[in-house]
Motif scaffolding. Structure first.
Motif, PDB file in Angstrom:
ATOM      1  N   ARG A  73       1.425  -2.879   2.863  1.00 21.34           N
ATOM      2  CA  ARG A  73       1.308  -3.981   3.815  1.00 21.34           C
ATOM      3  C   ARG A  73       0.709  -5.215   3.165  1.00 21.34           C
ATOM      4  O   ARG A  73       1.124  -6.335   3.421  1.00 21.34           O
ATOM      5  N   ASN A  74      -0.316  -5.027   2.326  1.00 18.41           N
ATOM      6  CA  ASN A  74      -0.984  -6.146   1.662  1.00 18.41           C
ATOM      7  C   ASN A  74      -1.438  -5.685   0.280  1.00 18.41           C
ATOM      8  O   ASN A  74      -2.494  -5.078   0.147  1.00 18.41           O
ATOM      9  N   SER A  75      -0.661  -6.001  -0.714  1.00 18.87           N
ATOM     10  CA  SER A  75      -0.965  -5.535  -2.070  1.00 18.87           C
ATOM     11  C   SER A  75      -2.221  -6.173  -2.654  1.00 18.87           C
ATOM     12  O   SER A  75      -2.737  -5.711  -3.660  1.00 18.87           O
ATOM     13  N   ASN A  76      -2.732  -7.223  -2.028  1.00 14.31           N
ATOM     14  CA  ASN A  76      -3.941  -7.887  -2.516  1.00 14.31           C
ATOM     15  C   ASN A  76      -5.222  -7.247  -2.005  1.00 14.31           C
ATOM     16  O   ASN A  76      -6.314  -7.606  -2.459  1.00 14.31           O
ATOM     17  N   SER A  77      -5.124  -6.321  -1.070  1.00 13.76           N
ATOM     18  CA  SER A  77      -6.314  -5.656  -0.555  1.00 13.76           C
ATOM     19  C   SER A  77      -6.965  -4.817  -1.645  1.00 13.76           C
ATOM     20  O   SER A  77      -6.287  -4.148  -2.416  1.00 13.76           O
ATOM     21  N   VAL A  78      -8.289  -4.875  -1.684  1.00 12.75           N
ATOM     22  CA  VAL A  78      -9.054  -4.016  -2.585  1.00 12.75           C
ATOM     23  C   VAL A  78      -9.481  -2.811  -1.764  1.00 12.75           C
ATOM     24  O   VAL A  78     -10.127  -2.962  -0.725  1.00 12.75           O
ATOM     25  N   ILE A  79      -9.113  -1.632  -2.215  1.00 14.94           N
ATOM     26  CA  ILE A  79      -9.470  -0.403  -1.504  1.00 14.94           C
ATOM     27  C   ILE A  79     -10.513   0.344  -2.301  1.00 14.94           C
ATOM     28  O   ILE A  79     -10.311   0.664  -3.483  1.00 14.94           O
TER      29      ILE A  79
END
Length: 84
Positions: A73-79
C-alpha cells in the motif's frame, strides 16, 4: 508524522506508546499515533503511516503478512517489528 502501533495486547501498546511520544516530543516532531489491536483493523484503515510498530504475532493474521500488505500500500512506510 503518522505513526501506528499494532499489537493484540493492549498492555503492550500502553507500554510502547509513551516511549514513542517522548521520543518525538524531544525531537520536536509532531506525531499522530493510531492504535490497532489486530491485523485486520490496521489493514482496513484508510490512512497510510510513516512508521508502523507491528507485533509479529497478532493472532488472526501474522505480522509478516500484515507488513507485506502495508508495504504494498505504501512502500515508504518504515515497519518496526516488535514482540514481547
Amino acid at each position: 508524522m503518522k505513526i501506528a502501533i499494532c499489537d493484540d495486547l493492549i498492555a503492550h501498546i500502553e507500554v510502547l506508546k509513551p516511549y514513542i511520544e517522548e521520543f518525538f516530543r524531544i525531537k520536536e516532531i509532531n506525531a499522530e499515533i493510531s492504535e490497532f489491536i489486530d491485523g485486520e483493523s490496521i489493514l482496513k484503515a484508510k490512512q497510510t503511516f510513516d512508521i508502523i510498530f507491528l507485533d509479529i504475532e497478532l493472532g488472526d493474521i501474522t505480522g509478516i503478512e500484515v507488513a507485506k500488505q502495508l508495504k504494498y500500500r505504501n512502500s515508504n512506510s518504515v515497519i518496526i517489528v516488535v514482540t514481547s
